[in-house]
Design an enzyme around this catalytic site. Sequence first.
Site, PDB file in Angstrom:
ATOM      1  N   ASP A   1      25.784  -6.687  15.369  1.00 50.14           N
ATOM      2  CA  ASP A   1      25.111  -8.033  15.487  1.00 50.14           C
ATOM      3  C   ASP A   1      24.285  -8.270  16.590  1.00 50.14           C
ATOM      4  O   ASP A   1      23.097  -8.791  16.512  1.00 50.14           O
ATOM      5  CB  ASP A   1      25.761  -9.554  14.957  1.00 50.14           C
ATOM      6  CG  ASP A   1      26.875  -9.201  16.518  1.00 50.14           C
ATOM      7  OD1 ASP A   1      26.792  -9.049  16.770  1.00 50.14           O
ATOM      8  OD2 ASP A   1      27.364 -10.874  15.961  1.00 50.14           O
TER       9      ASP A   1
ATOM     10  N   ASP B   1      25.765  -5.739  22.105  1.00 53.65           N
ATOM     11  CA  ASP B   1      25.713  -4.560  21.441  1.00 53.65           C
ATOM     12  C   ASP B   1      25.057  -4.076  22.714  1.00 53.65           C
ATOM     13  O   ASP B   1      25.164  -3.397  21.888  1.00 53.65           O
ATOM     14  CB  ASP B   1      25.408  -5.497  20.462  1.00 53.65           C
ATOM     15  CG  ASP B   1      25.980  -6.456  20.021  1.00 53.65           C
ATOM     16  OD1 ASP B   1      26.805  -6.305  18.270  1.00 53.65           O
ATOM     17  OD2 ASP B   1      26.294  -7.104  20.472  1.00 53.65           O
TER      18      ASP B   1
END
Length: 337
Positions: free
Chosen positions: A12, A17
């Site tokens: 996401d 990330d």
Amino acid sequence: MPEERLVVIDTDAGLDDALALFISLRAHKQADIAWRILGITCVHGNTALDNVCVNVTRVVEVAKLSDEIPIFRGADRPLVYRTEKRSSFYHGTDGFGDADFSKIEPRIEHEHAVHALVRLAHEYEGKLTIIAIGPLTNIALAINMDPTFSQSIKELCVMGGNVWGVGNIRACAEFNFWADPESVHVVLESPWRQPILLIPWETCKIEAKMPLEWRTDVLGKVTSSEADMMNAIEEKILSRNTKIHDGWVSCDALVPAVMLSSKITMEVQSHFCRIELNGFHTRGQLVLDRPRLSGEEDNVLAVTKIDLQEYEKMLVWGLYGIDEIDFSMSNHIVFPA
């Protein structure tokens, strides 16, 4: 060299990330590491799906792998209850800290992420590793679409949930699992080839927390395009991070790190787990059968202690801060006796 690990990353695309992707992409580019990324699938979570697709495209471009790594657009909402609550207080409204980047168009394949997951699972039957670092919606949809999906996957590795009832988005719930607990239910109830490897929130908060000075004065001084991007997207959160975690935490990056080097993992716990779906205060909490009353076989292997120095080395390596690292490939998860 060990058997090549074939990887799909489901993300996401928030701040941590990005670091997880940079570590994974560097391993993909390094010929002496048996690690090949077959694709990156995008899912709602830290930010809206449109932003996720742009952010992943930006990371892959910085890593100079745009012609090699396909990106797939996936689910833009949870399985059942749609929520507009994002992690904008931490990741910014765009997921990348609202950094002042020039506008780019996302480079997305026509194939939907869920279709791509099912296709790759069968193209590489019993060989595919999925690294899931966002809500598990895409994975749950793949299971619902193809009941043989979970048995076709070699291993599923997840950042999410909690093992001691400590939350971050709620008192008892970690964000990724809270964002779509019904998808977690589908994933936990599926018959995987081996227990899911889990990096829970408490391990990140306690074991992987680093002094803010290490982030700014060590990792922040790395000279590379990857490091420049990380410094840009984390600039705002670093200025106020002591008020949030009393240090610096990068949760998602720990997943590829423990997959790439067995030196990082110091302790694992094996449990049978379910997800709470109905509790007014506890929806999204991972529930562990510690007294083993269910009689069910364990479905989760949780990493609970890590070697912080080895993790720090991996982070610096992932941003091209060092040229060499002594990899000990962990192609086979070792389950506790």
